[in-house]
Write an enzyme that holds these catalytic residues in place. Structure first.
Site, PDB file in Angstrom:
ATOM      1  CG  HIS A 191       1.932 -18.128   4.595  1.00  0.00           C
ATOM      2  ND1 HIS A 191       2.825 -17.357   3.909  1.00  0.00           N
ATOM      3  CD2 HIS A 191       2.656 -19.087   5.200  1.00  0.00           C
ATOM      4  CE1 HIS A 191       4.041 -17.856   4.087  1.00  0.00           C
ATOM      5  NE2 HIS A 191       3.959 -18.899   4.868  1.00  0.00           N
ATOM      6  NE  ARG A 226       7.993 -13.947   4.512  1.00  0.00           N
ATOM      7  CZ  ARG A 226       7.202 -14.244   5.520  1.00  0.00           C
ATOM      8  NH1 ARG A 226       7.160 -13.474   6.585  1.00  0.00           N
ATOM      9  NH2 ARG A 226       6.417 -15.297   5.472  1.00  0.00           N
TER      10      ARG A 226
END
Lengths: 557, 253
Positions: free
Chosen positions: A327, A347
């Site tokens: 990740h 994000r």
């Protein structure tokens, strides 16, 4: 621990560039993405999968000769914890139609649907029911339900592109067409999706999505799914029995080669017992706790790949285990939070990723493998733009304060309550200070081979969830794992229940496959190792040295 | 022993500053940077119960502690709480709890429903121990009060971050299981108060009618270069697009 003065100084550079970056975002201008054709190059140079000497060929079993991540080989090339001759297969402790191994999102979904289709079910799980990666998934669940802009067609393309176009098309078809049904199912069970006042689902982008189709429940989407379906499982105490702290250590076949149950282990009384079943569903999740290449992990305590090990022994091939997902954004500061997942939704909400100089170096929503590789490159000797941490690691900034500048004061607190509280405890205010992150071991892209009905090569044996390989090809997109566990968990449950109806249960139980595998290990001259691992070993080696009368079998007593 | 884990979890840092903690009354000297969970492992315990996600969300490691010469009780999750000198620690890895069995579909989101399944809710004496014991800083007593008065939405919202660790129930003199009341309230809210998504129901119908069959079958037959081409040409919904944004090409919707 709050940021050190050194780090606080470096944060000033992020603050200096922030207003311009926010303005750019508001104008709809993004940092240029890495073209699809160039993705392979950055992966080859910087993704951990491509580091020389980290993979090796497996010497035994159905995939003999397949070169995969060494830590996977380590667990697959193991002997059983038990001497098969010592297990009395005539003493059956419990009998059921469907035995579900694993108590996460896939296991609980399978149990519910098996019950709905007339089966009596046992869920056997290593920790508590719900202690699983599903519980920890934060960001969301994909599904193309915005009829005015999205469809399973777009979802299909996104999944394939993220997986480098090598995913199993049947599995992807099933994933994207079942997605709306699963969302509807969760909604009807009373899961609290984040919604607009008219009931319209709120959705966001994730890495590699062409449309905003990430549904969520605050920043604890997985926990909300898990606690809802677990509560539903607990509404059927007469039909679904939950056995906690009782992992399966081997499958039991019968003389016709069908799966007929499992040997379970009571981790507290340390006894083994036999559960006979007409169908078995393996839903044991992933492998983060193998700490591949010594990476930190976002995974829960039990993610040791037990299902992979016992099914492989029973003859089920594995696939796509040559890739592992890191990740992009795991915490690297403070030390207590190392490895902790910072959801991609941060994000998705617009936060940039910036280096030590406060500069952007990558579009923040590349597919995970590409994004992670770009971060590793930025911190590598080639670029040398990583931010040093007090423990000697490197990271880059995830500029969470941007989100409030973009979407209004209070957005971070509202959309990321879990992370806000967590960092607040460390003395870090993520509405004002960025988070320091680095890629962290996250997901087992591959797994056991099965078709879109979740059937494996072994009749009566089904797999679902992270342990099932092929859905995501070589790289999974955000929001497709919560979807995967519920879609394939449900399908496995339905088909396991159907299969159980046609099974007489008269076959003679056998552990011959275990004996055969043990022999293969011996012939290949592999050093005696025991599997499945069950739990990682975090105990103090100094203390272990003084445990003079304790016998360890693998990592536990 | 696995080669990776000890160093991975940094349990054996030689230069660490050691402090005394008391696990179930017994003294161990552990590095002061560790969480209670890692300190317990450092002390030599192999955790089976009382350890789950190690990330503060599963509720497996509810912990109670006190300090020497301090009457106050403190609460936390072992995986999130950093050790301090002279902590007297015990974990509560399990606490018995009654859970009502119901069919969520048939229920109404009212106080009557809550009371029917958890009549003991009226025993609440307002002592607030549940709120004080919550490691997630949830106002437990307030959501219980909201549920009692039929404000299901408020009960759902106030309890949203609940990890169901059970510390509230362990401390409740009225023998309530607050977190099970909370999940009933949340499911009532999600099922019966939040409006259902029309577009989702419509999309389910479209899929069931086979609207996407032929276009998906075509994609499934396409080779890698065709897929790559279609993938590259996808129109991306802009980040800052309005919810009702529509793509130019609507032929695959």
């Amino acid at each position: 621990m709050p940021y050190t003065p050194e780090l606080q100084n470096l944060i000033k550079k992020v603050e200096e560039t922030r207003p311009a970056r926010v303005e750019k975002k508001k104008r709809g201008e993004e940092f240029p993405g890495i073209p699809v054709a160039e993705r392979q190059e950055i992966l080859r140079k910087f993704h951990p999968d491509f580091i020389e000497g980290t993979q090796r060929k497996i010497k035994v079993g159905p995939n003999k000769g397949y070169k995969i991540t060494a830590e996977y080989v380590d667990i697959l090339e193991t002997k059983s914890r038990i001497d098969p001759d010592k297990i009395d297969l005539n003493t059956i402790a419990m009998e059921t139609d469907v035995l579900v191994i694993g108590g996460g999102g896939a296991g609980n979904s399978a149990a519910l649907l098996a019950r709905e289709n007339g089966a009596k079910v046992i869920i056997a799980t290593k920790l508590r029911n719900g202690d699983a990666n599903t519980m920890m998934a934060e960001g969301g669940i994909q599904g193309a339900d915005k009829i005015w802009k999205d469809s399973p067609y777009n979802h299909y393309l996104d999944v394939m592109g993220g997986g480098h176009f090598v995913n199993d098309p049947e599995l992807v078809y099933t994933l994207v067409t079942e997605a709306p049904k699963v969302l509807k199912w969760l909604e009807s069970l009373g899961m609290i999706f984040s919604k607009y006042p008219d009931g319209k689902m709120k959705t966001m982008h994730g890495g590699g999505t062409s449309r905003k189709r990430m549904h969520y429940a605050g920043d604890i989407t997985g926990a909300e799914i898990m606690r809802t379906i677990r509560d539903e499982v607990n509404n059927y105490p007469g039909d679904i029995t939950v056995l906690e702290f009782a992992p399966a250590v081997d499958l039991i076949l019968n003389d016709k080669g069908e799966c007929a149950g499992a040997v379970l282990y009571n981790m507290e009384t340390e006894e083994y017992f036999v559960v006979k079943a007409k169908s078995v569903v393996i839903a044991t999740g992933g492998t983060g706790r193998l700490h591949i290449q010594s990476f930190m992990t976002t995974n829960h305590y039990g993610a040791t790949g037990d299902g992979l090990v016992i099914a492989y022994r029973a003859g089920v091939p594995v696939n796509f285990l040559h890739t592992v997902q890191y990740h992009p954004t795991g915490a690297v500061f403070p030390e207590q939070a190392e490895g902790l997942l910072i959801t991609e939704k941060v994000r998705g909400a617009g936060a940039n990723i910036v280096n030590i100089h406060g500069e952007q170096f990558v579009f923040e929503r590349e597919p995970r493998d590409v994004e992670a590789s770009a971060i590793i490159r930025e911190c590598s000797a080639e670029r040398g733009n990583g931010v040093p941490t007090p423990t000697g690691k490197f990271g880059v900034w995830l500029d969470s304060p941007m989100i409030d500048s973009l979407s209004g004061e209070g957005t971070v607190r509202k959309e990321f309550p879990g992370k806000y509280i967590l960092f607040k405890r460390y003395g870090i205010d993520i509405t004002k200070e960025p988070m320091l992150i680095y890629p962290t071991l996250h997901y087992q892209n591959g797994g056991l081979e099965a078709n879109s009905k979740c059937e494996t090569k072994v009749p009566g044996l089904y797999v679902a969830g992270e342990v099932l390989g092929g859905v995501h090809g070589e790289n999974r997109l955000m929001g497709n794992s919560l979807l995967d566990v519920t879609v394939f968990g449900r399908i496995a449950g339905v088909n396991a229940a159907e299969h159980a109806k046609g099974v007489s249960g008269t076959g003679k139980l056998s552990l011959d496959h275990v004996k055969k595998f043990n022999k293969e290990i011996k012939q290949a001259q592999i050093k005696d190792k025991i599997g499945p691992m069950l739990l990682p070993d975090y105990s103090n080696p100094e203390v272990r040295k003084r445990q003079l009368t304790t016998q360890y079998v693998g990592t536990i007593r | 022993m696995s080669k990776t884990q000890a160093k991975q979890e940094k349990i054996n840092e030689p230069k660490a500053n050691l402090i005394p903690i008391f696990l179930m009354g017994k003294r161990y000297d552990v590095p002061d940077t560790l969480t209670i969970q890692k300190a317990t492992e450092y002390a030599g315990f192999q955790l089976i119960r009382g350890c789950g996600c190690r990330g503060g969300i599963c509720g497996a490691c509810g912990t109670v502690y006190r300090f020497a010469n301090d009457y106050k009780l403190y609460y936390g999750l072992a995986c999130q709480t950093v050790v301090e000198p002279n902590m007297y620690i015990t974990q509560i890895p399990f606490f018995p709890a009654n859970k009502a069995v119901y069919n969520i579909e048939e229920l109404e989101p009212t106080a009557e429903t809550i009371v029917k399944y958890y009549p003991e809710i009226f025993k609440c004496m307002g002592c607030n121990n549940c709120t004080l014991s919550c490691p997630m800083d949830i106002k437990v007593m307030d959501y219980v009060a909201a549920a009692m008065s039929g404000n299901i939405q408020q009960a759902a919202e106030l309890s949203f971050d609940c990890v169901m660790c059970g510390l509230c129930a362990a401390r409740c003199p009225a023998e309530e299981v607050q977190y099970n009341i909370a999940i009933l309230a949340r499911r009532l809210y999600g099922r019966h108060i939040l409006p259902q998504a029309d577009h989702l129901a419509e999309r389910v119908k479209q899929v069931e009618q086979g609207r996407y069959e032929s276009m998906l079958k075509e994609l499934m037959k396409a080779d890698k270069s065709q897929l790559m081409d279609l993938y590259t040409k996808r129109q991306l919904e802009p980040d800052n697009a309005d919810e009702m944004w529509e793509p130019e090409d609507k032929s695959h919707l």
